[in-house]
Design a protein around this motif. Structure first.
Motif, short mmCIF file in Angstrom:
data_model
loop_
_atom_site.label_atom_id
_atom_site.label_comp_id
_atom_site.label_asym_id
_atom_site.label_seq_id
_atom_site.Cartn_x
_atom_site.Cartn_y
_atom_site.Cartn_z
N VAL A 1 -7.13 -17.75 28.66
CA VAL A 1 -6.29 -18.54 29.54
C VAL A 1 -4.91 -17.91 29.72
O VAL A 1 -4.38 -17.82 30.84
CB VAL A 1 -6.18 -20.00 29.04
CG1 VAL A 1 -5.51 -20.07 27.69
CG2 VAL A 1 -5.44 -20.87 30.03
N ARG A 2 -4.30 -17.42 28.65
CA ARG A 2 -2.99 -16.78 28.77
C ARG A 2 -3.11 -15.43 29.47
O ARG A 2 -2.23 -15.04 30.24
CB ARG A 2 -2.34 -16.61 27.40
CG ARG A 2 -0.87 -16.18 27.49
CD ARG A 2 -0.21 -16.08 26.15
NE ARG A 2 -0.70 -14.95 25.37
CZ ARG A 2 -0.10 -14.48 24.29
NH1 ARG A 2 1.01 -15.06 23.84
NH2 ARG A 2 -0.61 -13.46 23.62
N LEU A 3 -4.21 -14.71 29.23
CA LEU A 3 -4.43 -13.43 29.89
C LEU A 3 -4.52 -13.61 31.41
O LEU A 3 -3.94 -12.82 32.18
CB LEU A 3 -5.71 -12.78 29.36
CG LEU A 3 -6.12 -11.45 30.01
CD1 LEU A 3 -5.04 -10.40 29.77
CD2 LEU A 3 -7.47 -10.99 29.48
N VAL A 4 -5.23 -14.64 31.83
CA VAL A 4 -5.33 -14.92 33.27
C VAL A 4 -3.96 -15.23 33.86
O VAL A 4 -3.58 -14.71 34.91
CB VAL A 4 -6.31 -16.08 33.52
CG1 VAL A 4 -6.25 -16.53 34.99
CG2 VAL A 4 -7.72 -15.69 33.15
N ALA A 5 -3.19 -16.07 33.14
CA ALA A 5 -1.86 -16.44 33.64
C ALA A 5 -0.97 -15.21 33.75
O ALA A 5 -0.29 -15.01 34.77
CB ALA A 5 -1.23 -17.48 32.72
N HIS A 6 -0.96 -14.38 32.72
CA HIS A 6 -0.09 -13.20 32.73
C HIS A 6 -0.55 -12.15 33.75
O HIS A 6 0.23 -11.29 34.16
CB HIS A 6 -0.03 -12.59 31.34
CG HIS A 6 0.87 -13.35 30.42
ND1 HIS A 6 1.28 -12.87 29.20
CD2 HIS A 6 1.46 -14.57 30.54
CE1 HIS A 6 2.07 -13.76 28.61
NE2 HIS A 6 2.18 -14.79 29.42
N THR A 7 -1.83 -12.20 34.12
CA THR A 7 -2.32 -11.30 35.16
C THR A 7 -1.93 -11.81 36.55
O THR A 7 -1.57 -11.04 37.44
CB THR A 7 -3.85 -11.16 35.07
OG1 THR A 7 -4.19 -10.72 33.76
CG2 THR A 7 -4.36 -10.17 36.11
N ILE A 8 -2.00 -13.12 36.74
CA ILE A 8 -1.71 -13.72 38.04
C ILE A 8 -0.22 -13.68 38.36
O ILE A 8 0.17 -13.48 39.52
CB ILE A 8 -2.22 -15.19 38.07
CG1 ILE A 8 -3.75 -15.21 38.00
CG2 ILE A 8 -1.73 -15.92 39.30
CD1 ILE A 8 -4.44 -14.60 39.19
N ARG B 1 -5.50 -27.43 22.23
CA ARG B 1 -5.22 -28.13 23.48
C ARG B 1 -3.94 -27.69 24.15
O ARG B 1 -3.92 -27.42 25.35
CB ARG B 1 -5.17 -29.64 23.21
CG ARG B 1 -4.98 -30.50 24.45
CD ARG B 1 -4.86 -31.96 24.07
NE ARG B 1 -3.66 -32.20 23.28
CZ ARG B 1 -2.46 -32.46 23.80
NH1 ARG B 1 -2.31 -32.50 25.10
NH2 ARG B 1 -1.42 -32.67 23.03
N ALA B 2 -2.83 -27.61 23.40
CA ALA B 2 -1.54 -27.37 24.02
C ALA B 2 -1.45 -26.02 24.74
O ALA B 2 -1.06 -25.97 25.91
CB ALA B 2 -0.42 -27.50 22.98
N PRO B 3 -1.79 -24.89 24.10
CA PRO B 3 -1.73 -23.62 24.84
C PRO B 3 -2.68 -23.58 26.03
O PRO B 3 -2.34 -23.08 27.11
CB PRO B 3 -2.12 -22.57 23.79
CG PRO B 3 -1.86 -23.22 22.48
CD PRO B 3 -2.15 -24.67 22.69
N PHE B 4 -3.89 -24.11 25.84
CA PHE B 4 -4.88 -24.13 26.92
C PHE B 4 -4.32 -24.90 28.12
O PHE B 4 -4.39 -24.45 29.27
CB PHE B 4 -6.17 -24.78 26.42
CG PHE B 4 -7.21 -24.95 27.49
CD1 PHE B 4 -7.92 -23.86 27.96
CD2 PHE B 4 -7.47 -26.20 28.02
CE1 PHE B 4 -8.89 -24.02 28.95
CE2 PHE B 4 -8.43 -26.37 29.01
CZ PHE B 4 -9.14 -25.27 29.47
N ALA B 5 -3.72 -26.06 27.86
CA ALA B 5 -3.19 -26.89 28.94
C ALA B 5 -1.94 -26.27 29.56
O ALA B 5 -1.77 -26.29 30.79
CB ALA B 5 -2.88 -28.29 28.41
#
Length: 562
Positions: free
Chosen positions: A11-18, A91-95
C-alpha cells in the motif's frame, strides 16, 4: 483503488509510486496553462455540456493543484516513519495511505470540476476520505470527533444539494459556464445560493459553524492534521469562490458579502483569543486554523463594491494567495508539532522549555511557518494582505483594513507565545521519548520556507495580481510592516495568555507584568468570556440553530439586495 486491492505491504509502495506522477501532472498543467488561450478543458467521453461533464483548469485551479501536490508530497515524506507497513498488515498504515490518495483525488476533482454536481460528488468524496483520518488511532475520543465531523458535514451536504437541485430545476444545467450566462436575480436562485453557501460554510468550519474542527484537527495524528488543516478545508472554500465569482457574479449583494466578512472577522477574534488560552500546542494550532479560515473570507466583502457588483480582482487574488500560504505554513506547523510531541511525549505549551535545543529544525519550521502567516515581507501572506488592503482602500471599506491588521497581530501573538516557551531554558534535562529523523524534520521546514518565500513566485501568470505589487516587497516601510504585527502580537500575548510567561521572572519582565496587571486582569476576563461562548457554540443545539439562522439570514439579505 490499486492500493486497496493490493493491500498489505504494497500500500505504501503504491502511494509513493503514484505521488511523483501526481506532482508531475500538476506541474504540467501549471506550465501548459500560460501557453493556452483561456482555461484547459477536457470533455469526459467527448460529450460537451450540458449533456456531458467538462473538467476545466484555469489560473486558480492550477495554483491550487500545485499547492496540493507539494503539500501531499511533503506529508508523504513525513508520514513514512509513522505509517510504515509491517509484515503483518495493520489498520492504521493501510488506511492512511489509501485515504491520502483519496483526499488528493477528491481535491483535484474540486479544483477541476466544471459543474456544480461534480463538485458535490467530489466534496462528498473528500468528506468520506477525511473523516477516517481523524480516528486512525482508534481512541474513543477521536472516534467521537470523527462522528461529529461526519454528521455536521452531512448537514452541510444536504443544504448544498438542495440548492443544486433548485438551480437545475430553474435552468436545466449545472455547468458553471452555462449557469453564469443564465442565472438571474430570481428568488429561487438566490435561495439556492444561500443554501449552498451555508452548507459550504459548515464544511469550511467558518465561525460559528466550527464545532467539529478543533477536536478533529487536534486529535488526529500529525500527518493527518496537516492534511485536514492545510488542504481539506480549502476544498469547500474553493467551491464558495467558484459559486460567488463564477456562477453568481454580482448577485449576492453588498449586505450578504458584508455578512461573510463579519463572520470572518469574528472567526479571527474568537479563534485567536481561544487559541491563546489553550494548554496544548495542537489545540492552539487547531484554533488558529479557525482564525485563518476567517481571514480567507475577508476577500468576499472586499471584492464587491457598495452596489453589490463584483469590482475587484485584487481581492480574489489576495484570498487565494492567503489560502496557498496557509496550506503550506499550517501543514508545516502541524508536522513540526507532531515531531515535538513524538520527542517529548507531550505538547504542553508550558513544558516546552529547552525544546529548541533538543529539536532545532522543528522549532525553526514552526517559527518560519508562523512568521509567514503573520504577513512579513516576501511571504505569500504579506502579498495577500497588501492586495486585500488595496481593495479595501479602493472600495472605501476602511473597517476591513483594521481587521486585516488585527489578524496579523493575533497570529503573531500565538507564535510569539509558543516561541517564548520553546526558546526558554528548561529547569531539568529533557527526557526524549523517541529518536528523530533529519529527512522527516526537513519536510515541514521546506513547506514553511515555501510559504515564507511565496511572494517571489510569479503567480501573476495565474492570478489577477497587478504587476506593481511585487515591487512593494522591497519598497519603503518594510521594517514598520514587519515590526507592527510583532510588537502588537507581543502585547496581545502578554494580555490574553493565562499561562506564566517564561520571561516574567526577569527584572524587566516583572516590571512590565506589574504595570500591566490591571489591564491584563480585564483582558483575561474577556478571554474567559469568549472561551465560554465558544464552548456554548460548539454544542449541537447551538451549532444547528446557527446553521439554520445563517441560511435564513443569507437568503433574506440576498433577496432584499435585489
Amino acid at each position: 483503488m490499486l492500493a486497496f486491492v493490493l493491500g498489505g505491504r504494497y500500500v505504501r509502495l503504491v502511494a509513493h509510486t503514484i505521488i511523483p506522477f501526481g506532482v508531475a501532472i500538476a506541474g504540467a498543467i501549471l506550465l501548459a496553462l500560460p501557453q493556452n488561450e483561456g482555461p484547459l478543458v477536457y470533455l469526459l467521453g467527448g460529450w460537451p455540456p450540458p449533456l456531458g461533464v467538462a473538467l476545466r483548469a484555469d489560473g486558480p485551479s492550477a495554483v491550487m493543484l500545485a499547492t496540493t501536490a507539494i503539500v501531499i508530497c511533503a506529508v508523504a515524506i513525513y508520514a513514512a516513519a509513522d505509517f510504515s507497513v509491517p509484515a503483518a498488515e495493520t489498520r492504521a498504515p493501510f488506511a492512511f495511505w489509501i485515504l491520502l490518495l483519496a483526499v488528493w483525488g477528491a481535491l483535484n476533482t474540486i479544483f477541476l470540476g466544471g459543474d456544480l454536481f461534480t463538485l458535490y460528488v467530489a466534496l462528498e468524496l473528500l468528506t468520506f476520505a477525511a473523516v477516517p483520518m481523524v480516528s486512525l488511532d482508534g481512541r474513543a475520543e477521536t472516534l467521537r470527533s470523527a462522528l461529529r465531523y461526519l454528521l455536521f458535514a452531512l448537514l452541510g451536504s444536504v443544504f448544498y444539494l438542495v440548492g443544486t437541485a433548485l438551480l437545475y430545476g430553474l435552468h436545466g444545467t449545472l455547468d458553471i459556464v452555462l449557469l453564469s450566462r443564465r442565472v438571474g436575480a430570481e428568488p429561487a436562485a438566490l435561495v439556492a445560493a444561500a443554501l449552498m453557501t451555508t452548507g459550504l460554510l459548515a464544511k469550511s468550519a467558518l465561525f460559528p459553524l466550527h464545532l467539529w474542527l478543533p477536536p478533529a484537527h487536534a486529535g488526529a495524528p500529525a500527518a493527518a492534521s496537516a492534511i485536514l488543516s492545510g488542504l481539506v478545508v480549502k476544498g469547500s472554500f474553493f467551491i464558495v469562490v467558484r459559486l460567488w465569482f463564477n456562477v453568481l457574479p454580482g448577485l449576492p449583494g453588498f449586505a450578504a458579502t458584508q455578512l461573510l466578512g463579519a463572520l470572518g472577522a469574528a472567526a479571527i477574534v474568537v479563534g485567536s483569543m481561544v487559541a491563546l488560552r489553550q494548554e496544548r500546542l495542537k489545540l492552539l494550532i487547531a484554533y488558529s486554523t479557525l482564525a485563518q479560515i476567517g481571514y480567507l473570507f475577508l476577500m468576499f466583502p472586499l471584492a464587491y463594491d457598495a452596489s453589490g457588483r463584483l469590482a475587484s480582482g485584487d481581492a480574489l487574488a489576495g484570498g487565494l494567495l492567503q489560502a496557498v500560504s496557509h496550506a503550506t505554513a499550517k501543514a508545516a506547523m502541524f508536522m513540526a508539532v507532531g515531531s515535538i510531541y513524538a520527542m517529548l511525549g507531550h505538547d504542553r505549551i508550558t513544558g516546552l522549555g529547552g525544546v529548541a535545543r533538543a529539536s532545532p529544525l522543528n522549532v525553526l519550521a514552526f517559527a518560519l511557518g508562523g512568521i509567514a502567516l503573520m504577513g512579513v515581507p516576501l511571504s505569500g501572506a504579506y502579498l495577500a494582505k497588501d492586495l486585500l488592503l488595496r481593495s479595501a482602500n479602493e472600495n472605501g471599506q476602511w473597517w476591513w483594513e483594521i481587521v486585516l491588521q488585527a489578524g496579523g497581530m493575533f497570529t503573531a501573538a500565538y507564535v510569539v507565545l509558543v516561541l517564548a516557551h520553546a526558546l526558554a531554558a528548561s529547569d531539568k534535562p529533557i527526557a526524549l521519548a523517541g529518536p528523530t529523523s533529519r529527512i522527516r524534520d526537513a519536510a515541514p521546514l521546506v513547506l514553511s520556507l515555501c510559504s515564507l518565500l511565496l511572494g517571489l513566485v510569479p503567480l501573476g501568470l495565474y492570478l489577477p495580481i497587478p504587476s506593481d505589487m511585487t515591487s512593494s516587497l522591497f519598497g519603503p516601510g518594510i521594517l514598520s510592516k514587519l515590526l507592527l504585527p510583532v510588537l502588537g502580537g507581543v502585547v496581545i500575548a502578554i494580555l490574553l495568555s493565562p499561562w506564566p510567561h517564561p520571561l516574567a521572572s526577569s527584572t524587566s519582565g516583572k516590571a512590565i507584568m506589574t504595570g500591566a496587571t490591571r489591564v491584563r486582569r480585564s483582558s483575561l476576563a474577556l478571554g474567559y468570556l469568549v472561551e465560554r461562548t465558544d464552548e456554548v457554540l460548539s454544542q449541537w443545539p447551538a451549532a444547528s440553530m446557527c446553521l439554520l439562522l445563517l441560511a435564513l439570514l443569507l437568503g433574506a439579505l440576498m433577496c432584499v439586495a435585489t
